[in-house]
Design a protein around this motif. Sequence first.
Motif, PDB file in Angstrom:
ATOM      1  N   ASP A  13     -27.190 -48.542  10.848  1.00  0.00           N
ATOM      2  CA  ASP A  13     -27.948 -49.765  10.538  1.00  0.00           C
ATOM      3  C   ASP A  13     -26.991 -50.955  10.493  1.00  0.00           C
ATOM      4  OD1 ASP A  13     -30.683 -48.704  10.017  1.00  0.00           O
ATOM      5  OD2 ASP A  13     -29.622 -47.548   8.503  1.00  0.00           O
ATOM      6  N   ILE A  14     -26.803 -51.587  11.647  1.00  0.00           N
ATOM      7  CA  ILE A  14     -25.873 -52.717  11.766  1.00  0.00           C
ATOM      8  C   ILE A  14     -26.678 -54.002  11.863  1.00  0.00           C
ATOM      9  CG2 ILE A  14     -23.927 -53.645  13.047  1.00  0.00           C
ATOM     10  CD1 ILE A  14     -23.463 -50.876  11.783  1.00  0.00           C
ATOM     11  N   ILE A  15     -26.294 -55.003  11.087  1.00  0.00           N
ATOM     12  CA  ILE A  15     -27.042 -56.263  11.037  1.00  0.00           C
ATOM     13  C   ILE A  15     -26.164 -57.387  11.584  1.00  0.00           C
ATOM     14  CG2 ILE A  15     -28.368 -57.824   9.578  1.00  0.00           C
ATOM     15  CD1 ILE A  15     -28.608 -55.580   7.545  1.00  0.00           C
ATOM     16  N   GLY A  16     -26.162 -57.593  12.898  1.00  0.00           N
ATOM     17  CA  GLY A  16     -25.497 -58.726  13.540  1.00  0.00           C
ATOM     18  C   GLY A  16     -24.148 -59.069  12.972  1.00  0.00           C
ATOM     19  N   ASP A  17     -23.966 -60.356  12.653  1.00  0.00           N
ATOM     20  CA  ASP A  17     -22.666 -60.824  12.164  1.00  0.00           C
ATOM     21  C   ASP A  17     -22.620 -60.901  10.634  1.00  0.00           C
ATOM     22  OD1 ASP A  17     -24.422 -62.873  11.820  1.00  0.00           O
ATOM     23  OD2 ASP A  17     -23.167 -64.437  12.725  1.00  0.00           O
ATOM     24  N   THR A  18     -23.526 -60.201   9.956  1.00  0.00           N
ATOM     25  CA  THR A  18     -23.568 -60.202   8.492  1.00  0.00           C
ATOM     26  C   THR A  18     -22.506 -59.247   7.933  1.00  0.00           C
ATOM     27  OG1 THR A  18     -25.948 -60.641   8.532  1.00  0.00           O
ATOM     28  CG2 THR A  18     -25.028 -59.768   6.482  1.00  0.00           C
ATOM     29  N   ILE A  19     -21.837 -59.667   6.868  1.00  0.00           N
ATOM     30  CA  ILE A  19     -20.873 -58.787   6.200  1.00  0.00           C
ATOM     31  C   ILE A  19     -21.644 -57.672   5.490  1.00  0.00           C
ATOM     32  CG2 ILE A  19     -19.164 -58.623   4.368  1.00  0.00           C
ATOM     33  CD1 ILE A  19     -18.258 -61.418   5.037  1.00  0.00           C
ATOM     34  N   GLN A  20     -21.287 -56.421   5.769  1.00  0.00           N
ATOM     35  CA  GLN A  20     -21.931 -55.265   5.150  1.00  0.00           C
ATOM     36  C   GLN A  20     -20.888 -54.433   4.397  1.00  0.00           C
ATOM     37  OE1 GLN A  20     -24.117 -54.525   9.245  1.00  0.00           O
ATOM     38  NE2 GLN A  20     -25.099 -53.257   7.683  1.00  0.00           N
ATOM     39  N   LYS A  21     -21.342 -53.800   3.315  1.00  0.00           N
ATOM     40  CA  LYS A  21     -20.455 -52.958   2.529  1.00  0.00           C
ATOM     41  C   LYS A  21     -21.212 -51.688   2.124  1.00  0.00           C
ATOM     42  CE  LYS A  21     -17.986 -56.908   0.505  1.00  0.00           C
ATOM     43  NZ  LYS A  21     -17.584 -57.591  -0.752  1.00  0.00           N
ATOM     44  N   VAL A  22     -20.466 -50.601   2.016  1.00  0.00           N
ATOM     45  CA  VAL A  22     -21.073 -49.341   1.597  1.00  0.00           C
ATOM     46  C   VAL A  22     -20.035 -48.495   0.862  1.00  0.00           C
ATOM     47  CG1 VAL A  22     -20.537 -48.150   3.762  1.00  0.00           C
ATOM     48  CG2 VAL A  22     -22.445 -47.362   2.392  1.00  0.00           C
ATOM     49  N   TYR A  23     -20.506 -47.743  -0.105  1.00  0.00           N
ATOM     50  CA  TYR A  23     -19.641 -46.799  -0.808  1.00  0.00           C
ATOM     51  C   TYR A  23     -20.489 -45.581  -1.153  1.00  0.00           C
ATOM     52  CZ  TYR A  23     -16.395 -44.724  -4.117  1.00  0.00           C
ATOM     53  OH  TYR A  23     -15.538 -43.849  -4.752  1.00  0.00           O
ATOM     54  N   ILE A  24     -19.983 -44.397  -0.852  1.00  0.00           N
ATOM     55  CA  ILE A  24     -20.715 -43.161  -1.110  1.00  0.00           C
ATOM     56  C   ILE A  24     -20.029 -42.405  -2.238  1.00  0.00           C
ATOM     57  CG2 ILE A  24     -21.522 -40.984  -0.121  1.00  0.00           C
ATOM     58  CD1 ILE A  24     -21.622 -42.395   2.591  1.00  0.00           C
ATOM     59  N   GLU A  25     -20.788 -42.155  -3.293  1.00  0.00           N
ATOM     60  CA  GLU A  25     -20.251 -41.537  -4.507  1.00  0.00           C
ATOM     61  C   GLU A  25     -20.902 -40.175  -4.746  1.00  0.00           C
ATOM     62  OE1 GLU A  25     -20.242 -42.472  -9.332  1.00  0.00           O
ATOM     63  OE2 GLU A  25     -21.514 -43.608  -7.950  1.00  0.00           O
ATOM     64  N   LEU A  26     -20.086 -39.164  -4.934  1.00  0.00           N
ATOM     65  CA  LEU A  26     -20.588 -37.833  -5.267  1.00  0.00           C
ATOM     66  C   LEU A  26     -20.895 -37.813  -6.770  1.00  0.00           C
ATOM     67  CD1 LEU A  26     -21.082 -34.890  -4.316  1.00  0.00           C
ATOM     68  CD2 LEU A  26     -18.721 -34.405  -5.001  1.00  0.00           C
ATOM     69  N   THR A  27     -22.172 -37.540  -7.118  1.00  0.00           N
ATOM     70  CA  THR A  27     -22.569 -37.554  -8.524  1.00  0.00           C
ATOM     71  C   THR A  27     -22.732 -36.172  -9.125  1.00  0.00           C
ATOM     72  OG1 THR A  27     -24.880 -37.813  -7.820  1.00  0.00           O
ATOM     73  CG2 THR A  27     -23.653 -39.814  -8.372  1.00  0.00           C
ATOM     74  N   SER A  28     -22.984 -35.147  -8.287  1.00  0.00           N
ATOM     75  CA  SER A  28     -23.025 -33.772  -8.793  1.00  0.00           C
ATOM     76  C   SER A  28     -22.889 -32.796  -7.633  1.00  0.00           C
ATOM     77  CB  SER A  28     -24.345 -33.500  -9.550  1.00  0.00           C
ATOM     78  OG  SER A  28     -25.437 -33.464  -8.654  1.00  0.00           O
ATOM     79  N   SER A  52     -15.278 -42.361   8.597  1.00  0.00           N
ATOM     80  CA  SER A  52     -13.872 -41.948   8.625  1.00  0.00           C
ATOM     81  C   SER A  52     -13.006 -42.913   9.429  1.00  0.00           C
ATOM     82  CB  SER A  52     -13.746 -40.536   9.204  1.00  0.00           C
ATOM     83  OG  SER A  52     -14.289 -40.479  10.507  1.00  0.00           O
ATOM     84  N   THR A  53     -13.617 -43.688  10.354  1.00  0.00           N
ATOM     85  CA  THR A  53     -12.840 -44.667  11.132  1.00  0.00           C
ATOM     86  C   THR A  53     -12.390 -45.837  10.266  1.00  0.00           C
ATOM     87  OG1 THR A  53     -14.839 -45.852  11.848  1.00  0.00           O
ATOM     88  CG2 THR A  53     -14.049 -44.055  13.250  1.00  0.00           C
ATOM     89  N   LEU A  54     -12.957 -45.967   9.075  1.00  0.00           N
ATOM     90  CA  LEU A  54     -12.547 -47.027   8.151  1.00  0.00           C
ATOM     91  C   LEU A  54     -11.689 -46.478   7.012  1.00  0.00           C
ATOM     92  CD1 LEU A  54     -15.754 -49.266   7.801  1.00  0.00           C
ATOM     93  CD2 LEU A  54     -13.813 -49.521   9.361  1.00  0.00           C
ATOM     94  N   GLY A  55     -11.256 -45.218   7.127  1.00  0.00           N
ATOM     95  CA  GLY A  55     -10.352 -44.665   6.122  1.00  0.00           C
ATOM     96  C   GLY A  55     -10.993 -43.698   5.154  1.00  0.00           C
ATOM     97  N   PHE A  56     -12.283 -43.396   5.339  1.00  0.00           N
ATOM     98  CA  PHE A  56     -12.937 -42.433   4.457  1.00  0.00           C
ATOM     99  C   PHE A  56     -12.369 -41.030   4.694  1.00  0.00           C
ATOM    100  CE2 PHE A  56     -16.108 -39.069   4.183  1.00  0.00           C
ATOM    101  CZ  PHE A  56     -16.499 -39.167   2.863  1.00  0.00           C
ATOM    102  N   THR A  57     -12.183 -40.263   3.606  1.00  0.00           N
ATOM    103  CA  THR A  57     -11.683 -38.888   3.717  1.00  0.00           C
ATOM    104  C   THR A  57     -12.490 -37.975   2.804  1.00  0.00           C
ATOM    105  OG1 THR A  57     -10.056 -39.156   1.934  1.00  0.00           O
ATOM    106  CG2 THR A  57      -9.339 -39.714   4.190  1.00  0.00           C
ATOM    107  N   VAL A  58     -12.433 -36.686   3.090  1.00  0.00           N
ATOM    108  CA  VAL A  58     -13.108 -35.697   2.248  1.00  0.00           C
ATOM    109  C   VAL A  58     -12.510 -35.703   0.843  1.00  0.00           C
ATOM    110  CG1 VAL A  58     -13.627 -33.249   1.992  1.00  0.00           C
ATOM    111  CG2 VAL A  58     -13.630 -34.293   4.258  1.00  0.00           C
TER     112      VAL A  58
END
Length: 333
Positions: free
Chosen positions: A314-329, A209-215
């Motif tokens: 799970d943070i990996i040093g200075d590597t760019i990381q991306k994630v997206y959570i999708e509700l499928t059902s 949520s600190t990156l803009g995620f909302t319910v």
Amino acid sequence: MLQNNLTFPLLPSTWHKIKSKVAWNSSTNPSDCGSKEDNATKGPVLTTTVEKGGKGEKGEKGEKGERGEKGENGEKGERGEKGSLGSRGLDGAKGDKGVMGSPGNIGLTGPKGDKGDTGEQGPKGENGKDCEGLSAAESGLNNVGSKSMPAYTCSSIPDDGSFYINPSRSFEVNCEGYKTCIKLPDRLRSSNFNTSAYEFKDKKGFWLSTLGFTVKKLYDQDFSRLLYLMTKSEGFQLTMKYHCFNSPVESLRIMTWNGNIISNISSPKTPIKFVIPEKSNGCKDAKKNELKSSTIEIESDITSYLPVDFYLGDIIGDTIQKVYIELTSLCFK
């Protein structure tokens, strides 16, 4: 006054100058025979009394001495008394806007309202149309579950398919074996992952949520619909896809609607957990800069355990990381 008695030999040439009493020894009598040399060394012995003089004047002030060495540290003094209360400081600057809090618990069902007045008769309807090819919900066939006669939930509809529920504010759902499932948008395509995913780098563990995620972004539903289903149901089954790019899922934590935090291990405080089936855990063995996904499943008999936020650890040093959570059902039972 002190006196000093001094005794010392005198040469013959100085005898007449001394007015003090002279004592002659038998060995120094002038009538004694002897050589000139003997008389020179064996002369008379003068015994005289010398008085001590008065106190002299005060001498001049001496020069300043050199600086002495540093002395040793003294003992620690006693603690002083407590000071008086200081005056109030100036008001600080206004703080930044806080992060949006998680939704509160579901409120209690309100009392049944009074029966409303009878409405006026509506205008005459248009001629009916051929309903061939339309669904039961669209055509009004079987009545219950149609748009004109919404059901309360799918538990009162014997058929599977698309139907309307909530008589006071109808909306469309999918009925699957008496389970009420919300309609979801099309699944995320890998082509638009970069525009939808949350990107981060050089961060400590954080809530999404600190990156803009909302319910709202997760469920893509009006809150009133979710609340209606939560109050009318006795549990739920939920499936999500965790899309990852250099972002493992091992340390994932989920905050639920009622404020609890769950993981993939249950505990006495949080008896439910989420499950990541091994066969669909693509993020576990994903290579660097490879886009993968893992399936997350949650099932509970308490509807307030619906997820509302996600903690990424799970943070990996200075590597760019991306994630997206999708509700499928999401189905309520």
